[in-house]
Design a protein around this motif. Structure first.
Motif, PDB file in Angstrom:
ATOM      1  N   ASP A 267     -21.731 -52.089   9.600  1.00 36.56           N
ATOM      2  CA  ASP A 267     -22.430 -51.683   8.376  1.00 36.56           C
ATOM      3  C   ASP A 267     -22.297 -50.168   8.243  1.00 36.56           C
ATOM      4  OD1 ASP A 267     -24.155 -50.954  10.433  1.00 36.56           O
ATOM      5  OD2 ASP A 267     -25.989 -51.557   9.392  1.00 36.56           O
ATOM      6  N   ALA A 268     -22.670 -49.652   7.071  1.00 37.92           N
ATOM      7  CA  ALA A 268     -22.454 -48.226   6.820  1.00 37.92           C
ATOM      8  C   ALA A 268     -23.526 -47.663   5.904  1.00 37.92           C
ATOM      9  CB  ALA A 268     -21.082 -48.018   6.180  1.00 37.92           C
ATOM     10  N   VAL A 269     -23.799 -46.367   6.077  1.00 39.20           N
ATOM     11  CA  VAL A 269     -24.691 -45.645   5.167  1.00 39.20           C
ATOM     12  C   VAL A 269     -23.791 -44.982   4.122  1.00 39.20           C
ATOM     13  CG1 VAL A 269     -26.475 -43.877   4.944  1.00 39.20           C
ATOM     14  CG2 VAL A 269     -26.321 -45.245   7.048  1.00 39.20           C
ATOM     15  N   VAL A 270     -24.012 -45.324   2.846  1.00 38.15           N
ATOM     16  CA  VAL A 270     -23.137 -44.811   1.778  1.00 38.15           C
ATOM     17  C   VAL A 270     -23.942 -43.975   0.782  1.00 38.15           C
ATOM     18  CG1 VAL A 270     -21.511 -46.730   1.973  1.00 38.15           C
ATOM     19  CG2 VAL A 270     -23.415 -46.912   0.351  1.00 38.15           C
ATOM     20  N   ALA A 271     -23.236 -43.027   0.152  1.00 37.48           N
ATOM     21  CA  ALA A 271     -23.865 -42.162  -0.858  1.00 37.48           C
ATOM     22  C   ALA A 271     -22.805 -41.766  -1.871  1.00 37.48           C
ATOM     23  CB  ALA A 271     -24.463 -40.927  -0.195  1.00 37.48           C
ATOM     24  N   SER A 272     -23.266 -41.264  -3.033  1.00 38.85           N
ATOM     25  CA  SER A 272     -22.324 -40.835  -4.066  1.00 38.85           C
ATOM     26  C   SER A 272     -21.862 -39.403  -3.849  1.00 38.85           C
ATOM     27  CB  SER A 272     -22.964 -40.939  -5.453  1.00 38.85           C
ATOM     28  OG  SER A 272     -23.378 -42.262  -5.676  1.00 38.85           O
ATOM     29  N   GLU A 273     -22.664 -38.625  -3.087  1.00 39.22           N
ATOM     30  CA  GLU A 273     -22.289 -37.223  -2.868  1.00 39.22           C
ATOM     31  C   GLU A 273     -22.587 -36.801  -1.436  1.00 39.22           C
ATOM     32  OE1 GLU A 273     -24.628 -34.750  -5.462  1.00 39.22           O
ATOM     33  OE2 GLU A 273     -26.377 -36.028  -5.279  1.00 39.22           O
ATOM     34  N   GLY A 298     -24.183 -47.672  10.047  1.00 40.85           N
ATOM     35  CA  GLY A 298     -25.535 -48.182   9.798  1.00 40.85           C
ATOM     36  C   GLY A 298     -26.285 -48.522  11.075  1.00 40.85           C
ATOM     37  N   ILE A 299     -27.545 -48.909  10.916  1.00 45.73           N
ATOM     38  CA  ILE A 299     -28.413 -49.197  12.068  1.00 45.73           C
ATOM     39  C   ILE A 299     -27.912 -50.401  12.863  1.00 45.73           C
ATOM     40  CG2 ILE A 299     -30.065 -50.584  10.714  1.00 45.73           C
ATOM     41  CD1 ILE A 299     -31.014 -48.164  13.566  1.00 45.73           C
ATOM     42  N   ALA A 300     -27.346 -51.412  12.170  1.00 48.04           N
ATOM     43  CA  ALA A 300     -26.829 -52.593  12.895  1.00 48.04           C
ATOM     44  C   ALA A 300     -25.654 -52.194  13.788  1.00 48.04           C
ATOM     45  CB  ALA A 300     -26.405 -53.682  11.913  1.00 48.04           C
ATOM     46  N   SER A 301     -24.795 -51.310  13.268  1.00 50.41           N
ATOM     47  CA  SER A 301     -23.661 -50.824  14.073  1.00 50.41           C
ATOM     48  C   SER A 301     -24.165 -50.052  15.285  1.00 50.41           C
ATOM     49  CB  SER A 301     -22.758 -49.903  13.244  1.00 50.41           C
ATOM     50  OG  SER A 301     -22.237 -50.571  12.132  1.00 50.41           O
ATOM     51  N   LYS A 327     -28.541 -34.048   7.229  1.00 49.63           N
ATOM     52  CA  LYS A 327     -29.475 -35.171   7.324  1.00 49.63           C
ATOM     53  C   LYS A 327     -29.428 -35.964   6.024  1.00 49.63           C
ATOM     54  CE  LYS A 327     -32.506 -32.786  10.570  1.00 49.63           C
ATOM     55  NZ  LYS A 327     -31.665 -33.154  11.690  1.00 49.63           N
ATOM     56  N   PRO A 328     -29.631 -37.270   6.048  1.00 51.53           N
ATOM     57  CA  PRO A 328     -29.968 -38.110   7.204  1.00 51.53           C
ATOM     58  C   PRO A 328     -28.738 -38.722   7.874  1.00 51.53           C
ATOM     59  CG  PRO A 328     -30.120 -39.418   5.216  1.00 51.53           C
ATOM     60  CD  PRO A 328     -29.611 -38.048   4.791  1.00 51.53           C
ATOM     61  N   PHE A 329     -27.552 -38.132   7.691  1.00 47.14           N
ATOM     62  CA  PHE A 329     -26.321 -38.778   8.165  1.00 47.14           C
ATOM     63  C   PHE A 329     -26.024 -38.483   9.639  1.00 47.14           C
ATOM     64  CE2 PHE A 329     -25.962 -37.866   3.551  1.00 47.14           C
ATOM     65  CZ  PHE A 329     -26.170 -39.167   3.119  1.00 47.14           C
ATOM     66  N   ASP A 330     -27.065 -37.944  10.323  1.00 47.14           N
ATOM     67  CA  ASP A 330     -26.974 -37.751  11.773  1.00 47.14           C
ATOM     68  C   ASP A 330     -27.691 -38.874  12.516  1.00 47.14           C
ATOM     69  OD1 ASP A 330     -29.520 -37.112  10.898  1.00 47.14           O
ATOM     70  OD2 ASP A 330     -29.742 -35.326  12.168  1.00 47.14           O
ATOM     71  N   ALA A 331     -28.262 -39.824  11.766  1.00 48.33           N
ATOM     72  CA  ALA A 331     -29.155 -40.828  12.374  1.00 48.33           C
ATOM     73  C   ALA A 331     -28.479 -41.678  13.449  1.00 48.33           C
ATOM     74  CB  ALA A 331     -29.745 -41.726  11.285  1.00 48.33           C
ATOM     75  N   ALA A 332     -27.292 -42.214  13.171  1.00 47.68           N
ATOM     76  CA  ALA A 332     -26.629 -43.101  14.141  1.00 47.68           C
ATOM     77  C   ALA A 332     -26.208 -42.333  15.389  1.00 47.68           C
ATOM     78  CB  ALA A 332     -25.424 -43.783  13.501  1.00 47.68           C
TER      79      ALA A 332
END
Length: 398
Positions: A267-273, A298-301, A327-332
């Protein structure tokens, strides 16, 4: 594993010992802004001084290209080095060879320390020039290399000099080689590698070497997008090296043949920018919208990676899982790093990490204190992961 002498194998009492350190530290307005490398070099210098050696420290600084560039003088290092040595006096020589260096070195009593001027003020240093190495050797009875971060360069002060006088590894070099040996040369299995970062193209040799040596490779960061694209997965507007798709498929085939599992995001965290706090959502890796980009796994990954690490005994880490700088793209990266740190603390996992972004990412996660070993060596660490012979290490081998 290379076999090499350490400073414990040498009788240094009353001897002049030349220590090749890496004191290439950030300086602003004549002041050192980060003393990490100085602090790490202090143990070797202190141990030699306590054993009664006349310690002569040399290093490069910046890229003066064989010229005397005043802003690249090592003089501002004297004070922080003295402090790192417990306020021991440190003499400074205005050159690293010749009369100016000889005067300071010959004036040292056992247990005293001197720092020489920037090696790269002389173009012969980077050319691995035998005559220049001979001039350095004239200043010492014994040579100690404590600069693993410069060991991938065959320079006069890292390679040639070791042919001229008895040579050994310093504490930092010894710690680095021991940690790396335990991680890849003779590891406890299963061994996992986490390889992240933006581009497959910069880590081809690394991946090619690792598939032969580890049991699984977790691929994250922008690199994972290239692998997903190669498998026909829609990745929207994500960073991707589409021209590397064939290479990604070849790496996967090579891994399968070697019995090495390749782990990609589910899974993945996606954004437009690409900006701090950008509106984002987590989607299955097979449902990335065409107008969005993947900025983290993503969290599942992340949970799947942690579950796999629980079956492993050794972890080598190079590169973040997502765009950890914002942030928040440092979460994984944080989540996996903290789990690896916990497992290390509990004695279940040996963890070795390195590379500029990796060091920053683990610091951001607050995990760096608990990893078994974190290399600050950058290029040398990468070349070692790629399976290359490092000239500065080969020169020390018995």
């Amino acid at each position: 594993m290379p076999t090499f002498k350490t400073i414990d194998d040498l009788d240094v009492t009353g001897k002049r010992v030349l220590v090749r350190a890496d004191l290439n530290v950030p300086i602003r307005d004549g002041k050192v802004t980060d003393t990490t490398r100085i602090d790490r070099s202090a143990q070797t210098i202190r141990d030699l001084a306590e054993k009664g050696a006349c310690v002569v420290v040399c290093s490069h600084f910046g890229r003066p290209k064989g010229q005397r560039v005043p802003e690249m003088s090592l003089k501002p290092i004297v004070e922080p080095l003295s402090k790192a040595l417990g306020n021991m006096a440190v003499s400074f020589a205005d050159d690293c060879v010749g009369p100016a260096a000889e005067l300071v070195v010959n004036g040292l009593a056992p247990g005293e320390v001197a720092l020489l001027e920037n090696l790269r003020y002389h173009a012969e240093e980077e050319k691995n020039d035998p005559d220049f190495a001979q001039k350095l050797a004239a200043l010492c009875d014994i040579y100690v290399n404590d600069a693993f971060s410069s060991a991938h360069r065959a320079h006069a002060s890292t390679e040639y000099i070791a042919r001229l006088v008895p040579a050994a590894a310093g504490r930092l070099m010894q710690a680095e080689l021991d940690a790396l040996g335990k991680a890849l040369e003779a590891p406890e299995r299963p061994v996992a590698a986490i390889v992240g970062g933006a581009k497959v193209s910069t880590k081809l040799e690394l991946l090619g070497n690792l598939v032969e040596k580890v049991d699984m490779i977790v691929i994250g960061g922008g690199m994972a997008n290239t692998f997903l694209f190669a498998m026909g997965t829609e990745i929207g507007s994500s960073l991707c090296e589409k021209d590397m798709a064939d290479t990604a498929r070849e790496i996967m085939e090579k891994a399968a043949a070697a019995g090495c599992e390749i782990v990609l995001p589910i899974d993945a965290v996606v954004a437009s920018e690409f900006k701090e706090g950008a509106a984002n959502e987590t989607v299955s890796i097979t449902a990335v919208p065409k107008d969005k980009m993947i900025l983290d796994v993503g969290i599942a990954s992340a949970k799947a990676v942690i579950a796999k690490l629980e079956t492993c005994k050794t972890l080598v880490w190079n590169g973040p899982m997502g765009a950890f700088e914002i942030k928040p793209f440092d979460a994984a990266t944080n989540f996996i790093a903290q789990a690896a740190a916990q497992a290390t603390k509990a004695g279940k996992l040996l963890t070795v990490a390195g590379g500029g972004d990796t060091v920053s990412a683990l610091a951001n996660a607050g995990a760096q204190e608990d990893f078994t070993y974190i290399s600050t060596a950058g290029g040398a660490f990468l070349e070692w992961l790629e399976g290359k012979t490092l000239p500065g290490v080969a020169a020390l081998e018995d």
